[in-house]
Design an enzyme around this catalytic site. Structure first.
Site, PDB file in Angstrom:
ATOM      1  CE  LYS A   1      55.678  66.130 -15.781  1.00 29.63           C
ATOM      2  NZ  LYS A   1      54.696  66.853 -14.947  1.00 29.63           N
ATOM      3  CB  VAL A   2      58.001  63.681 -22.430  1.00 34.51           C
ATOM      4  CG1 VAL A   2      58.397  64.868 -23.294  1.00 34.51           C
ATOM      5  CG2 VAL A   2      59.181  62.744 -22.220  1.00 34.51           C
TER       6      VAL A   2
END
Length: 317
Positions: A214-215
């Site tokens: 997740k970014v």
């Protein structure tokens, strides 16, 4: 036999392809990844939308839930995730302990095993370990979530913590999801979401063994001078969100790791859906969307999540 075949859930070619990228993992891990990929409105597409609710721990209950007071109850979030057709629900230990039993088997659960709070801030953040792999197994979770801050002076400890937790999680058959947020004294505020920094942070998470990364959605800003030279020399496209998303996914083993993007700060529905469409165009595997979803009234939240899911599916579901 024909009746048996008709009753089986058929694994789609796309899900099989994604699972083939994780050949070093055991059957338990692959099964739990498949549970996420085969859940909800996006099941079988290779795309996912996860509802994370760790904001109460991270930002405080008032900042997180006062806008929609139903959110003070963890059961509300689980019901929102189920009713909207999300692939999974992620939360810290306490929230899952409140209602995991009541919703057992209805949606894949992810235990966020490290967390931080906003009562103390630092230019070099680090989250505290707040739960264990045993807790995740006890609560019937499919995986663990862990935040790292590449760029923090404490990154060495964080990398070592997730290395140890990841080893135990994988041995137990759990998927590993890494929240990778670059922050630190040598990274500017603008740089935290710059494309070079986001791509690097995603790659670090992949190298640390994450199954799902997740970014934040990246901007076109280039923060690192050494990186700026390379982007310019080789003409790496970063002008549009789709271009930048494509580059972040490419940075994670040429697309052989699942990369999903946060919803970020509160936005209007129109702006959020437009951003999601660009992420989808660039090959994002999905969204992990918290405040932008659960702070709205429930009906509005479900409508928004459905629009997000349809953007990733490429049509109505």
């Amino acid at each position: 036999m024909d009746n048996f075949k008709r009753g089986r859930q058929i694994m789609t070619p796309r899900v099989r392809e994604i699972l083939s990228w994780y050949g070093s993992d055991n059957v338990g891990v692959l099964t739990n990844l498949a549970r996420i990929l085969n859940q909800g409105k996006l099941k079988g597409t290779g795309k996912m939308v996860i509802l994370p609710v760790d904001q109460g721990f991270e930002h405080g209950p008032h900042r997180s839930f006062a806008k929609n007071p139903d959110g003070y109850d963890p059961a509300y979030h689980l019901e929102l995730a189920i009713e909207s057709g999300c692939n999974a629900y992620a939360a810290p230990l306490g929230a899952l302990e409140v209602c995991a039993r009541d919703y057992a088997g209805e949606i894949p659960l992810i235990l966020k095993i490290n967390n931080s709070d906003s009562l103390y801030t630092s230019k070099s953040p680090i989250s505290a370990l707040t739960s264990t792999i045993d807790d995740a197994l006890r609560l019937g979770c499919v995986g663990i979530g862990f935040t790292i801050y590449p760029g923090s002076s404490h990154r060495k400890l964080m990398y070592e913590e997730i290395a140890a937790a990841s080893k135990k999680a994988k041995e137990a058959g759990l998927a590993v999801i890494i929240w990778s947020y670059s922050r630190g004294e040598q990274i500017t505020k603008e740089g935290e979401t710059g494309i070079d920094v986001i791509a690097y942070a995603a790659h670090i998470a992949a190298q640390l063994g994450a199954h799902i990364i997740k970014v934040k959605p990246p901007t076109s800003h280039l923060d690192q001078e050494a990186a700026k030279k390379v982007y310019n020399e080789y003409g790496i496209k970063v002008n549009t969100m789709a271009d930048r998303t494509r580059h972040v996914v490419q940075s994670c083993f040429n697309g052989k790791r699942i990369v999903i993007f946060s919803g970020g700060e509160a936005k209007s529905t129109a702006d959020l859906v437009e951003e999601v469409k660009a992420l989808a165009q660039g090959g994002a595997f999905g969204s992990i969307m918290g405040r932008n979803a659960f702070q709205r009234p429930k009906k509005e939240s479900i409508e928004l999540l459905h629009q997000v899911m349809e953007a990733f599916a490429g049509g109505r579901l």
